[in-house]
Design a protein around this motif. Sequence first.
Motif: not given
Lengths: 119, 119
Positions: A73-76, A78, A95-97, B68
């Motif tokens: 998981k990064t800021e932007r 998965f 995307e994270r959403r 993260e």
Amino acid sequence: MFNEILQGLVKQSGGGVGAVLMGYDGIAVEQYLEPIEGLDFQMMAVEYANVLKEIKKTVEILDTGMMEEVAIKTERFFVIIRALTDEYFLALTLERRGNFGKGRYLMMREAPKLLAALS
Amino acid sequence: MFNEILQGLVKQSGGGVGAVLMGYDGIAVEQYLEPIEGLDFQMMAVEYANVLKEIKKTVEILDTGMMEEVAIKTERFFVIIRALTDEYFLALTLERRGNFGKGRYLMMREAPKLLAALS
């Protein structure tokens, strides 16, 4: 065959941006990509193949049983990676959403089909 | 302080075998381990620090936002890793019968306390 499955993963997971069936050598068998700004998916896949090779080696050294799944998981994004065989893995980027749980579930569901087609 | 938090993670997650607060250089600040057969947790932590360093580098190259969390599932264990600062991370290892979701939640909950104590 491969392309259909990869496309299904990206389209159905919600927020999917790309799926790739790849060897640990960084060479893709097949991929399906949604063009999104500021992401070189090709480069991403190759970089992650390197990471995965490291993890695979580590898991083997530690003798903790075969590697099955890796999630980053990064800021932007998965990135969900599922080991298929000793040579190939499946990676899905969302995307994270996006729906991480659904992505994981779909990969688990589709893995046997990919495995069958690979052998 | 650190030890109490790490012990809490291992005890409360269900199936927890070890938690470590570690630098990316592989040197542990603190750790709490349940002795279990056939697992050299110390070696495991150092090996995963290497892997994590690779992932961190990859994430930076790809410019996909800060790393993260990383989760690795093998036949025997779950390893959940949470980045704390540019230098330190938190890792929790669970047996496969353990509660992955709860482990992740507890790490998220405890991270601010560790961060505060680190600085």
